[in-house]
Design a protein around this motif. Structure first.
Motif, short mmCIF file in Angstrom:
data_model
loop_
_atom_site.label_atom_id
_atom_site.label_comp_id
_atom_site.label_asym_id
_atom_site.label_seq_id
_atom_site.Cartn_x
_atom_site.Cartn_y
_atom_site.Cartn_z
N UNK A 1 0.82 -1.22 0.00
CA UNK A 1 0.00 0.00 0.00
C UNK A 1 0.85 1.26 0.00
N UNK A 2 1.87 1.31 0.84
CA UNK A 2 2.71 2.51 0.91
C UNK A 2 3.51 2.72 -0.37
N UNK A 3 3.95 1.62 -1.00
CA UNK A 3 4.68 1.75 -2.26
C UNK A 3 3.77 2.23 -3.38
N UNK A 4 2.53 1.73 -3.44
CA UNK A 4 1.59 2.16 -4.47
C UNK A 4 1.21 3.62 -4.32
N UNK A 5 1.21 4.11 -3.07
CA UNK A 5 0.85 5.51 -2.84
C UNK A 5 1.81 6.46 -3.55
#
Length: 698
Positions: A492-496
């Motif tokens: 999730x944090x990487x996709x953000x």
């Protein structure tokens, strides 16, 4: 439409009319003419209805005419015709009341219609709007295709023989004639309108490549342009090879060349601090850019360790490194650092490798090393093998010692750490800390690019003399990234970082998993026959290694690539992100895939007969939505150039666009069929196969 007849009257009634004044007769004739005009207008207004409903009901006019004509066309009593003025006023009053009533009814109907749209009919109106929009797109598509002229109606001619290995935009002799030198003659120079719409024939003795993995080690010599002298003189580490018989070139492990590459790869791993090359993945190395790759042997060896190596080299008219590497089923494209930035985003690769690649890194004030730094991820490695780096030669060659010192000092100013130096090989590690640049001595090394110059995804932009990528949100050291294969599914944090939510990537992944299952069952010549069943229902699916080199012309998130790998297909995918669409190339590269930015109105930087499958999902819609500088025939002719004989094309797009594209495949001599998509009636598939045309020897 029939009308009541208007005839002259006879008998007593005729006598009464004949006794009237001339004015009355003129008035009667005028009213007849007016009535006919009104009927003609009504007939014209109802043409569309009459078209749909050819049987029309005529309602007779039973009311008395103003001037005494009854519904049968004969005159009425003259006493009735001469009514008092009060009757005339009453008629006007009734007319006004009728108009008021009509206005009230219209307003009331409009009000209720508006309410119904906002409640029960909103979905119906939306779908109606979508259909109107699709029809508009289809109409615009047909208008755009009018520019093809008569070429759309006839089969394309075959290109002359000199085009069988030609790559548009790369013409070294012409560039030299224009005065280009110092390596600029190898650069890419594309001009609009330089395309020739013809079909490139394969060489006379061309044969379908052997399937993977056999095709990695043995290729047909007639499929590439190379001379026996070029084979014998290719004595560098990554170019050495041996001929088997007269028709094949072998790269098998039994040769000394392969053993040398294995030892060389093992040496690099040890210099990094690893046990062997199989530990590259654990060190965060998944993708390697191999500059001047020879014939791809370094990448071929590492492939078994799940390392993906992209080869780039200059255009070569004969003995091409890129052409032979692609023929082996390994990733490659034409690329040059000479004057322009590579079409990759900043922070793209985990390692850059140069083994006697022919680039003088000490020249041009280090600007070529700055480009290496730009495309290298934080914590990534630069491996350079060259006689210049051998300390033993310094005592005998002061020039080489000076050149080595220049490269060594410049690398230090780029915040690179030299990990090891053995024989002719040096390994540097790019810094993982941004503050390293600010801690340098004032005036030492290149400056940091400003926001205006630090373009994350340049497209053949001139080389920059400043350090790029330092302001990117993607500045994540490779040792902190998730290792492969988990890297293909960002959290999730990487996709953000890319402005995406996990649900978007999950939905995309499921869509492509289903698409790959459907596609694979369709890759059979049965689809072009009158076979009673769909391929895949009862017939066995094609083998997992049917395809090797795949081109995705509109890769989006890289979901097609991911789905192919999860399905166990023995492919690699060149993920192309169109320059006029959303740019998700940084995401694709960070997932551990390879890809490039490209403008599809220009030829792709590769040789003819490169890919087994060309896939385009939504590309036609993307081109229609933007102002096109080229036609779809230009696009399809380029696909034909890139495609191997008996190769496949899959186009997934809006139904109207697919039907229009289907008409162009006849001129290309492709076998083609349109396939319905059960889950989506608004879209269709166009499945094509390029035939194998054998050219006759002179």
């Amino acid at each position: 439409m029939s009308r009541p007849l208007h005839r002259g009257s006879s008998g007593a009634a005729g006598e009464r009319i004949s006794g009237s004044s001339n004015d009355f007769w003129d008035s009667q004739m005028k009213d007849k003419t007016d009535k006919e005009d009104l009927e003609r207008r009504a007939s014209s207004d109802n043409n569309s209805i009459a078209f749909r409903f050819p049987i029309r009901v005529l309602f007779p006019d039973n009311s008395p005419s103003k001037h005494g004509n009854t519904g049968n066309g004969f005159a009425s009593d003259p006493l009735i015709a001469s009514t008092p003025r009060s009757r005339h006023k009453l008629a006007l009053l009734l007319l006004k009341l009728s108009l008021v009533l009509i206005v009230i009814l219209a307003l009331t109907g409009s009000f209720w219609w508006t309410i119904s749209i906002s409640t029960t009919s909103r979905g119906r109106v939306y779908h109606g709007y979508r259909r109107l929009q699709q029809q508009l797109v289809s109409d615009l598509w047909h208008i755009g295709e009018l520019s093809l002229g008569s070429s759309r109606l006839r089969d394309l001619e075959f290109c002359p023989q000199e085009s069988e290995n030609h790559v548009p935009c790369f013409n070294v002799s012409e560039n030299l004639a224009l005065g280009l030198s110092d390596g600029n003659e190898y650069d890419r120079h594309c001009e609009y309108g330089m395309r020739q719409n013809c079909l490139v024939l394969p060489p006379v003795k061309y044969k379908i490549p052997l399937r993977w993995p056999t095709g990695r080690d043995v290729i047909w010599v007639a499929n590439v342009k190379i001379t026996a002298q070029e084979v014998l003189s290719s004595g560098s580490l990554t170019k050495r090879m041996m001929m088997l018989e007269e028709e094949q070139i072998s790269f098998r492990s039994a040769s000394l060349m392969f053993d040398g590459v294995e030892d060389y790869s093992h040496q690099i791993a040890e210099m990094i601090g690893l046990r062997n090359e199989s530990n590259f993945i654990q060190a965060g190395v998944r993708t390697i850019l191999d500059i001047g790759c020879g014939y791809g042997s370094f990448g071929a060896h590492l492939f078994s360790s799940q390392i993906l190596t992209m080869c780039i080299a200059n255009y070569e008219a004969s003995g091409s490194q890129v052409q032979l590497t692609l023929e082996r089923g390994l990733p490659a494209m034409i690329g040059s650092f000479t004057s322009k930035q590579l079409p990759y985003p900043s922070l793209s690769f985990d390692m850059l490798h140069c083994a006697r690649c022919g680039i003088d890194w000490d020249q041009r004030d280090g600007i070529l090393l700055i480009e290496v730094d730009r495309v290298l991820k934080p914590g990534g490695y630069f491996v350079w093998t060259s006689p210049i780096t051998n300390a033993e030669t310094f005592r005998r060659n002061k020039v080489n010692q000076k050149r080595w010192n220049l490269v060594h000092d410049f690398a230090e100013n780029l915040c690179w750490e030299m990990l090891s130096q053995q024989d002719e090989t040096v390994v540097w590690k790019k810094t993982s800390k941004r503050n390293c640049y600010s801690s340098r001595k004032p005036g030492s090394g290149p400056s940091i690019c400003s926001k205006g110059h630090d373009v994350e995804s340049p497209y053949y932009r001139p080389l920059q003399a400043c350090i790029g990528g330092t302001q990117s949100r993607r500045w994540i050291p490779i040792e902190e990234r998730t290792t492969w294969p988990s890297r293909a599914n960002p959290n999730k944090s990487e996709l953000a970082i890319y402005g995406l939510h996990p649900e978007e990537l999950s939905e995309d992944a499921e869509t492509w998993k289903m698409a790959v299952r459907n596609y694979w069952s369709l890759l059979s010549p049965l689809i072009f026959s009158d076979h009673p069943k769909r391929p895949g229902d009862e017939d066995p699916s094609p083998p997992y290694n049917m395809l090797r080199n795949v081109l995705d012309m509109n890769a989006h998130f890289g979901g097609f690539n991911s789905a192919l790998l999860e399905a166990g297909k023995s492919v690699w995918v060149m993920n192309v992100v169109p320059s006029n669409g959303p740019n998700y190339l940084p995401l694709i590269l960070d997932r551990g895939f390879v890809g490039v930015l490209h403008d599809w109105c220009e030829p792709f930087p590769t040789y003819p007969r490169t890919y087994d499958l060309v896939h385009a999902a939504g590309l036609l819609s993307l081109e229609v939505d933007h102002q096109r500088r080229c036609t779809i025939l230009d696009l399809f002719t380029e696909i034909d150039r890139l495609l191997r004989p008996e190769g496949w094309v899959i186009i997934h797009d809006k139904a109207a666009l697919v039907e229009s594209a289907r008409a162009l495949t006849t001129g290309l001599k492709w076998d083609a069929r349109v396939v319905e998509i059960e889950s989506n009636s608004d879209e269709k598939l166009l499945i094509c196969q390029k035939p194998f045309f054998k050219k006759q020897a002179n």
